[in-house]
Design an enzyme around this catalytic site. Structure first.
Site, short mmCIF file in Angstrom:
data_model
loop_
_atom_site.label_atom_id
_atom_site.label_comp_id
_atom_site.label_asym_id
_atom_site.label_seq_id
_atom_site.Cartn_x
_atom_site.Cartn_y
_atom_site.Cartn_z
N LYS A 158 -81.19 7.34 -6.37
CA LYS A 158 -80.31 6.90 -7.47
C LYS A 158 -80.76 5.56 -8.03
O LYS A 158 -81.16 4.68 -7.28
CB LYS A 158 -78.87 6.74 -6.97
CG LYS A 158 -78.16 8.01 -6.60
CD LYS A 158 -76.71 7.70 -6.21
CE LYS A 158 -75.97 8.97 -5.85
NZ LYS A 158 -74.59 8.70 -5.41
N GLY A 165 -75.06 9.73 -13.89
CA GLY A 165 -76.05 10.68 -13.42
C GLY A 165 -77.47 10.41 -13.90
O GLY A 165 -78.39 11.15 -13.55
N LYS A 201 -78.25 9.97 1.64
CA LYS A 201 -78.09 11.34 2.10
C LYS A 201 -77.47 12.14 0.96
O LYS A 201 -76.52 11.67 0.32
CB LYS A 201 -77.16 11.33 3.32
CG LYS A 201 -76.88 12.68 3.90
CD LYS A 201 -77.91 13.03 4.96
CE LYS A 201 -77.68 14.45 5.46
NZ LYS A 201 -78.91 14.99 6.06
N HIS A 208 -65.09 15.81 -6.05
CA HIS A 208 -64.85 14.46 -6.58
C HIS A 208 -63.34 14.20 -6.45
O HIS A 208 -62.55 14.82 -7.15
CB HIS A 208 -65.29 14.40 -8.05
CG HIS A 208 -64.94 13.12 -8.73
ND1 HIS A 208 -65.88 12.32 -9.33
CD2 HIS A 208 -63.75 12.51 -8.92
CE1 HIS A 208 -65.27 11.26 -9.84
NE2 HIS A 208 -63.98 11.36 -9.61
N GLU A 275 -63.22 6.10 -6.66
CA GLU A 275 -63.83 7.43 -6.70
C GLU A 275 -64.54 7.70 -5.39
O GLU A 275 -65.32 6.87 -4.92
CB GLU A 275 -64.86 7.52 -7.82
CG GLU A 275 -64.27 7.40 -9.21
CD GLU A 275 -65.28 7.79 -10.29
OE1 GLU A 275 -64.85 8.03 -11.42
OE2 GLU A 275 -66.50 7.85 -10.00
N GLU A 288 -67.64 4.93 -6.37
CA GLU A 288 -67.52 3.75 -7.21
C GLU A 288 -66.05 3.44 -7.52
O GLU A 288 -65.18 4.27 -7.26
CB GLU A 288 -68.33 3.87 -8.51
CG GLU A 288 -68.17 5.15 -9.28
CD GLU A 288 -69.25 5.27 -10.38
OE1 GLU A 288 -68.88 5.02 -11.53
OE2 GLU A 288 -70.40 5.62 -10.09
N ASN A 290 -63.48 2.34 -10.63
CA ASN A 290 -63.28 2.12 -12.06
C ASN A 290 -62.17 1.11 -12.24
O ASN A 290 -61.06 1.30 -11.72
CB ASN A 290 -62.91 3.43 -12.76
CG ASN A 290 -63.97 4.48 -12.56
OD1 ASN A 290 -65.16 4.21 -12.72
ND2 ASN A 290 -63.57 5.66 -12.18
N ARG A 292 -60.20 0.21 -14.70
CA ARG A 292 -59.51 0.44 -15.97
C ARG A 292 -58.46 1.54 -15.79
O ARG A 292 -58.40 2.18 -14.75
CB ARG A 292 -60.53 0.92 -17.01
CG ARG A 292 -61.20 2.21 -16.54
CD ARG A 292 -61.94 2.95 -17.62
NE ARG A 292 -62.30 4.28 -17.18
CZ ARG A 292 -63.40 4.60 -16.51
NH1 ARG A 292 -64.29 3.68 -16.22
NH2 ARG A 292 -63.62 5.85 -16.12
N VAL A 295 -58.76 8.24 -18.36
CA VAL A 295 -58.34 9.34 -19.23
C VAL A 295 -57.28 10.19 -18.51
O VAL A 295 -56.25 10.54 -19.09
CB VAL A 295 -59.56 10.22 -19.62
CG1 VAL A 295 -59.10 11.42 -20.45
CG2 VAL A 295 -60.61 9.42 -20.36
C1 MV4 Z 1 -74.02 12.08 -5.12
C2 MV4 Z 1 -73.90 13.46 -4.97
C3 MV4 Z 1 -74.24 14.01 -3.76
N1 MV4 Z 1 -74.70 13.21 -2.76
N2 MV4 Z 1 -74.47 11.33 -4.09
C4 MV4 Z 1 -72.92 11.82 -9.77
C5 MV4 Z 1 -72.56 10.59 -10.57
C6 MV4 Z 1 -72.90 9.43 -9.73
N3 MV4 Z 1 -71.95 8.38 -9.87
C7 MV4 Z 1 -72.95 9.98 -8.34
N4 MV4 Z 1 -73.03 11.41 -8.43
C8 MV4 Z 1 -73.28 12.16 -7.31
N5 MV4 Z 1 -73.71 11.46 -6.25
C9 MV4 Z 1 -74.79 11.91 -2.95
N6 MV4 Z 1 -75.24 11.16 -1.97
C10 MV4 Z 1 -73.44 14.21 -6.06
C11 MV4 Z 1 -73.14 13.57 -7.25
C12 MV4 Z 1 -72.70 14.41 -8.32
C13 MV4 Z 1 -71.39 14.38 -8.80
C14 MV4 Z 1 -70.44 13.51 -8.30
C15 MV4 Z 1 -69.17 13.49 -8.78
C16 MV4 Z 1 -68.81 14.37 -9.79
C17 MV4 Z 1 -69.73 15.23 -10.32
C18 MV4 Z 1 -71.02 15.25 -9.84
C19 MV4 Z 1 -71.94 16.16 -10.37
C20 MV4 Z 1 -73.21 16.17 -9.89
C21 MV4 Z 1 -73.60 15.30 -8.88
#
Ligand code: MV4
Length: 451
Positions: A158, A165, A201, A208, A275, A288, A290, A292, A295
């Site tokens: 990341k 994303g 990992k 979510h 989150e 993370e 937020n 604020r 929505v």
């Molecule tokens: C992840 C994950 C799986 N494993 N991290 C997407 C946005 C970014 N803030 C973090 N995200 C993700 N992180 C690990 N280690 C999967 C996602 C992710 C996701 C997270 C929340 C809502 C929708 C998503 C869609 C695809 C991937």
């Protein structure tokens, strides 16, 4: 209490904030771009100021113009809504320097949570679980691969400065790693101007889950339970609900307690959201915060009876929170976001004039919208038209109310996501609560009208 609040936003959230102000007996000032002259937020506010041309960077994002508008109209506070300047630390600082209250957390709190690494460290420091990963950015592909082998594949790379994303790549096995690493790095560099990446990992099918937090200046911090926002497309939430079918009372207690601890660690003031990702094994991890109003805040308002926007305004004016613990939950709530987009064409925006607008209604149905018959959806901003929020004594009743609400919601003139949302409501996996963040990737049949 404040005398006059400027709302530094547009659309449905501007109307939502104006309503809260009226209930509190506070005067309101709308700001608008040249494209929003005919908008309801301008009509419903006591005062209004045009702040520039249509593009947001020339109007809703121009800090000096918004501050000037507040000074001209005599506002003593600014509510930023969501998006635009809501999580801009410099804006919060400029408000303070101009003797205008920013309705939200401090600039410092926005800054700590705006940086992924510092947010992660702040949470880890107080024992909030974080996804196993490198403590900071990794130097090179070899060092990163070594670390990936230690935590085990699959891993995700990341962007440290990331969000939405971008600059995110999954490596399923060591053979993929170097290529994914380089891709994430170059995407991070072009999107954020920094090639810093870290390794975590990878969770295969997480949900979510986010917790609503409220804090005041007297050290009170509470949570109001979770929202399950697993149904997303390209990091855009489409459907949110509460309570989550995946969260047991024990898990709610543990996740809620961790969220409160995390917010308390930075003396959080105002409304905020923690989150998290929830794994099928019941493990949860901070993702993370937020800083604020979001929505999807109405889901929590309907479920708990707490007016989150009024609480934001109260605590910003120095009052204590009016709620001290989580109220009894009122059944189940589902929210659908109705956008002016075409799901069959990759959710391409569909701006234009709304010729017919007939809203849904009835028991347990709330509609947050700025749209009316004859309104023209401008092409410059996000495509949210309305949020349909349905409550029921249980999930099946909330779901059935949503189905009826979507069937009776008529919008003509622009293409909307209403038929798509109705198909999701009828999907057996959705009905069973069997969703995760990759649900829509799998159920592609939902994107098109059956022939
Ligand atoms: C992840 C994950 C799986 N494993 N991290 C997407 C946005 C970014 N803030 C973090 N995200 C993700 N992180 C690990 N280690 C999967 C996602 C992710 C996701 C997270 C929340 C809502 C929708 C998503 C869609 C695809 C991937």
């Amino acid at each position: 209490m404040f005398k006059k609040i400027l709302i530094a936003n547009r659309g449905e959230i501007a109307l939502r904030v104006i309503r809260a102000c009226r209930e509190l007996g506070v005067q309101t000032v709308a700001v608008y771009s040249e494209a929003d002259r005919e908008s309801l937020h301008v009509r419903f506010a006591d005062d209004d100021v045009c702040i520039g041309p249509a593009p947001a960077r020339d109007s809703y994002l121009k800090i000096p113009r918004i501050i000037a508008a507040a000074e001209i109209a005599g506002a003593d506070a600014i509510h930023p809504g969501y998006g635009f300047l809501a999580e801009n630390a410099e804006f919060a600082e400029t408000c303070a320097a101009s003797n205008i209250a920013f309705i939200g957390p401090t600039a410092e709190q926005i800054r700590v949570m705006g940086d992924k690494a510092s947010a992660r460290n702040a949470m880890a420091a107080v024992g909030v679980p974080i996804i196993p990963g490198t403590p900071g950015p990794v130097e090179d592909a070899e060092e990163a691969l070594e670390f990936a082998r230690e935590i085990g594949f699959p891993v995700i790379i990341k962007a440290a400065a990331g969000g939405g994303g971008k600059g995110m790549r999954v490596a399923a096995e060591p053979e993929d790693f170097t290529r994914s690493f380089q891709l994430a790095r170059s995407e991070a560099l072009s999107a954020f101007g920094s090639g810093d990446v870290y390794v975590e990992k990878y969770l295969e099918r997480p949900r979510h889950i986010e917790f609503q937090i409220l804090g005041d200046r007297y050290g009170n911090v509470i949570h109001l339970g979770e929202r399950d926002c697993s149904v997303q497309r390209r990091h855009q939430k489409l459907i949110e609900e509460a309570p989550s079918v995946a969260v047991t009372p024990e898990l709610r207690e543990a996740m809620g307690e961790a969220s409160v601890r995390g917010a308390q660690a930075i003396d959080y003031v105002g409304a905020g959201t923690i989150e998290m990702l929830l794994n099928a094994d019941g493990n949860f991890y901070f993702m993370e915060m937020n800083t604020r109003i979001q929505v999807e805040h109405p889901v929590t308002e309907v479920l708990t009876g707490v007016d989150l926007v009024k609480e934001q305004i109260r605590v910003a004016s120095g009052e204590e929170l009016s709620v001290t613990e989580m109220p009894a939950l009122r059944g189940h709530v589902i929210e659908c976001r109705v956008n002016a987009e075409d799901p069959a064409r990759n959710f391409q925006p569909s701006p234009g004039k709304i010729d017919v607008f007939h809203p849904p209604g009835g028991p347990g149905v709330r509609l947050d919208t700025h749209v009316y018959t004859g309104y023209t959806v401008p092409p410059y901003y996000d495509s949210l038209l309305a949020k349909v929020i349905c409550q029921g004594r249980d999930r099946p009743e909330a779901l059935r109310r949503m189905q009826v609400a979507l069937e009776s919601f008529i919008i003509e003139g622009v293409t909307t996501t209403i038929p798509f949302l109705a198909r999701v409501m009828a999907d057996p996996h959705f009905q069973a609560g069997d969703v995760d963040t990759r649900f829509l990737e799998r159920e592609v049949y939902l994107l098109k009208e059956p022939a």
